[in-house]
Motif scaffolding. Structure first.
Motif, PDB file in Angstrom:
ATOM      1  N   GLY A 181       0.796  -1.226   0.000  1.00  0.00           N
ATOM      2  CA  GLY A 181       0.000   0.000   0.000  1.00  0.00           C
ATOM      3  C   GLY A 181       0.827   1.274   0.000  1.00  0.00           C
ATOM      4  O   GLY A 181       0.262   2.367  -0.049  1.00  0.00           O
ATOM      5  N   GLY A 182       2.143   1.162   0.082  1.00  0.00           N
ATOM      6  CA  GLY A 182       3.003   2.336  -0.007  1.00  0.00           C
ATOM      7  C   GLY A 182       3.473   2.880   1.318  1.00  0.00           C
ATOM      8  O   GLY A 182       4.074   3.969   1.364  1.00  0.00           O
ATOM      9  N   VAL A 183       3.245   2.169   2.423  1.00  0.00           N
ATOM     10  CA  VAL A 183       3.719   2.632   3.732  1.00  0.00           C
ATOM     11  C   VAL A 183       5.230   2.443   3.795  1.00  0.00           C
ATOM     12  O   VAL A 183       5.737   1.337   3.638  1.00  0.00           O
ATOM     13  N   ALA A 184       5.962   3.536   4.019  1.00  0.00           N
ATOM     14  CA  ALA A 184       7.429   3.479   4.048  1.00  0.00           C
ATOM     15  C   ALA A 184       7.985   3.615   5.455  1.00  0.00           C
ATOM     16  O   ALA A 184       9.173   3.382   5.677  1.00  0.00           O
ATOM     17  N   ASP A 185       7.145   3.998   6.435  1.00  0.00           N
ATOM     18  CA  ASP A 185       7.590   4.200   7.805  1.00  0.00           C
ATOM     19  C   ASP A 185       7.746   2.840   8.490  1.00  0.00           C
ATOM     20  O   ASP A 185       6.762   2.119   8.725  1.00  0.00           O
ATOM     21  N   ALA A 186       8.988   2.504   8.845  1.00  0.00           N
ATOM     22  CA  ALA A 186       9.250   1.204   9.457  1.00  0.00           C
ATOM     23  C   ALA A 186       8.565   1.074  10.811  1.00  0.00           C
ATOM     24  O   ALA A 186       8.090  -0.006  11.176  1.00  0.00           O
ATOM     25  N   ALA A 187       8.497   2.156  11.568  1.00  0.00           N
ATOM     26  CA  ALA A 187       7.851   2.103  12.886  1.00  0.00           C
ATOM     27  C   ALA A 187       6.365   1.809  12.747  1.00  0.00           C
ATOM     28  O   ALA A 187       5.789   1.027  13.519  1.00  0.00           O
ATOM     29  N   ALA A 188       5.727   2.437  11.751  1.00  0.00           N
ATOM     30  CA  ALA A 188       4.297   2.201  11.530  1.00  0.00           C
ATOM     31  C   ALA A 188       4.042   0.757  11.098  1.00  0.00           C
ATOM     32  O   ALA A 188       3.066   0.131  11.517  1.00  0.00           O
ATOM     33  N   LEU A 189       4.934   0.222  10.269  1.00  0.00           N
ATOM     34  CA  LEU A 189       4.786  -1.160   9.839  1.00  0.00           C
ATOM     35  C   LEU A 189       4.997  -2.126  11.010  1.00  0.00           C
ATOM     36  O   LEU A 189       4.278  -3.122  11.140  1.00  0.00           O
ATOM     37  N   ALA A 190       5.966  -1.834  11.857  1.00  0.00           N
ATOM     38  CA  ALA A 190       6.246  -2.702  12.998  1.00  0.00           C
ATOM     39  C   ALA A 190       5.080  -2.741  13.970  1.00  0.00           C
ATOM     40  O   ALA A 190       4.836  -3.764  14.621  1.00  0.00           O
ATOM     41  N   GLU A 191       4.325  -1.639  14.080  1.00  0.00           N
ATOM     42  CA  GLU A 191       3.183  -1.587  14.985  1.00  0.00           C
ATOM     43  C   GLU A 191       2.043  -2.495  14.540  1.00  0.00           C
ATOM     44  O   GLU A 191       1.110  -2.746  15.310  1.00  0.00           O
ATOM     45  N   LEU A 192       2.114  -3.021  13.317  1.00  0.00           N
ATOM     46  CA  LEU A 192       1.084  -3.945  12.825  1.00  0.00           C
ATOM     47  C   LEU A 192       1.258  -5.346  13.392  1.00  0.00           C
ATOM     48  O   LEU A 192       0.415  -6.218  13.160  1.00  0.00           O
TER      49      LEU A 192
END
Length: 412
Positions: A181-192
């Motif tokens: 989906g284009g999410v590039a923020d590693a912190a935001a991805l890790a929170e999943l």
């Protein structure tokens, strides 16, 4: 040489043509041969069947050539005694080979009873085999696609597989969907992350920092879509297999009691060896047919290489997979057998030996309709206690010890 079948025929099968040679009694009792070539369309095969019947043929032999023998067998089955033979067993003399000579050679061998028929199960079992083999192919394809997905992530410097044990699990899927989906923020991805994986948030942030480009986003989306399709296909084919095996649910449950065998492997075993064990006089016969027992190769009183041979690759593969799983179980007879043989002969030979044992166990379970009875990890020691004691005493004596063996007093 004695004539066993007076009216027989040999077929040399190819993709587009079939050379047929019937041998029937002629004038004066001499054998009469005639060779004709037919196509492989259904109408051609029906014409071949009518021609053989008009000649009074009772037995027909053909080579197991790829998959080309199957339509011929389907047409001739029920009208003649059809023998499917291994091509290696009927090789003609080199330098004298043609389609005409091949079918004549097969017919001559059949006439004198020199051919050994391969085991061809009935139609329902053949259909079940096709389903289980197709499912196995899809499972292998899914594993290959998962590996390709992992390579795509590695190419983008995404090290998710180093932190998450299952990249395609619930947490991994959510992160992969974020990448697509284009999410590039590693912190935001890790929170999943979900569940126990949330304890590794810091490691996930480092693993999800990469250079994920548009083409990798496209590839990842295609690979996930393909994996989802394969999952649906595997589930649907598995449902069809379960429906066809519903009358034999009791036997599948009994096979599932063997260590190393689960539901899927039990279904494959049922499809490959069938439910009728009367076709094999003993367990040794089915082990020899499956090529999980040593071969016989002796000349001039010397025993030469006796490899197990190829056999049925689908059956041997599933037996080896079950043996590898059984070897890692704890406190079981099969595990003890593996470690006992591996110490002397190596792990590969030990796995084949355990595969042989599993097939023998399956043979008796299907034949007797009885569950597996665990003998325990100490079975080999208990079966010959004195031999174990002598061996261990000798080892201690070689180390310079004086050993006296006394039985322990039984608790009152």
């Amino acid at each position: 040489m004695e004539v066993l079948h007076e009216r027989c025929a040999g077929l040399d099968i190819h993709a587009k043509t079939i050379a047929a040679c019937p041998i029937v009694p002629g004038p004066g009792g001499k054998p009469k041969k005639e060779v004709r070539t037919f196509g492989t369309m259904t109408d051609d095969l029906l014409a071949l069947s009518d021609w053989l019947a008009a000649n009074g043929v009772t037995h027909v032999a053909m080579e197991s050539t790829g998959v080309y023998w199957k339509p011929v067998y389907n047409i001739l089955e029920g009208n003649f005694e059809v023998l499917l033979v291994n091509a290696q067993h009927i090789k003609a003399v080199p330098g004298r080979k043609s389609d005409v000579k091949d079918c004549e050679w097969i017919a001559d061998l059949l006439r004198h009873g020199l051919l050994r028929a391969s085991f061809v199960p009935d139609k329902p079992q053949r259909e079940l085999r096709e389903l289980t083999r197709y499912r196995t192919t899809m499972v292998r394809e899914r594993a290959a696609e998962a590996n390709r997905l992992q390579k795509t992530l590695e190419g983008a410097n995404i090290k998710l597989g180093n932190v998450a044990s299952d990249v395609l699990g619930q947490s991994g899927r959510a992160m992969l969907a974020g990448l697509i989906g284009g999410v590039a923020d590693a912190a935001a991805l890790a929170e999943l992350a979900k569940g126990k994986l949330r304890d590794k948030i810091a490691q996930l942030e480092r693993a999800l920092k990469g250079q994920f480009g548009p083409h990798q986003r496209f590839l990842l989306a295609q690979q996930l879509e393909h994996i989802d399709y394969l999952d649906r296909t595997i589930e649907e084919v598995g449902g069809e297999i379960a429906r066809r095996l519903d009358p034999f649910e009791e036997i599948i449950a009994l096979l599932d009691t063997i260590p190393g065998i689960g539901r899927r492997i039990a279904e494959i075993l049922a499809a490959e060896i069938g439910m009728d064990m009367d076709r094999w006089p003993t367990a040794r016969h089915i082990a020899s047919w499956a090529h999980v027992s040593p071969g016989c190769n002796e000349s001039a009183g010397k025993r030469k290489s006796a490899k197990t041979g190829k056999g049925n690759p689908w059956l041997k593969w599933v037996l080896v997979e079950a043996a590898q799983a059984a070897a890692h179980t704890k406190d079981t007879y099969l595990s003890a057998q593996y470690h006992r043989i591996a110490a002397r002969r190596g792990s590969k030979k030990a796995i084949v030996a355990v595969a042989h044992t599993i097939l023998v166990i399956a043979y008796y379970i299907i034949k007797r309709r009885e569950p597996y009875r665990e003998l325990g990890a100490n079975h080999f020691d208990e079966s010959d206690r004195r031999a174990v004691e002598r061996r261990l005493v000798k080892r201690l004596e070689r180390l310079g010890n004086k050993v006296t063996v006394e039985p322990m007093a039984k608790a009152s």
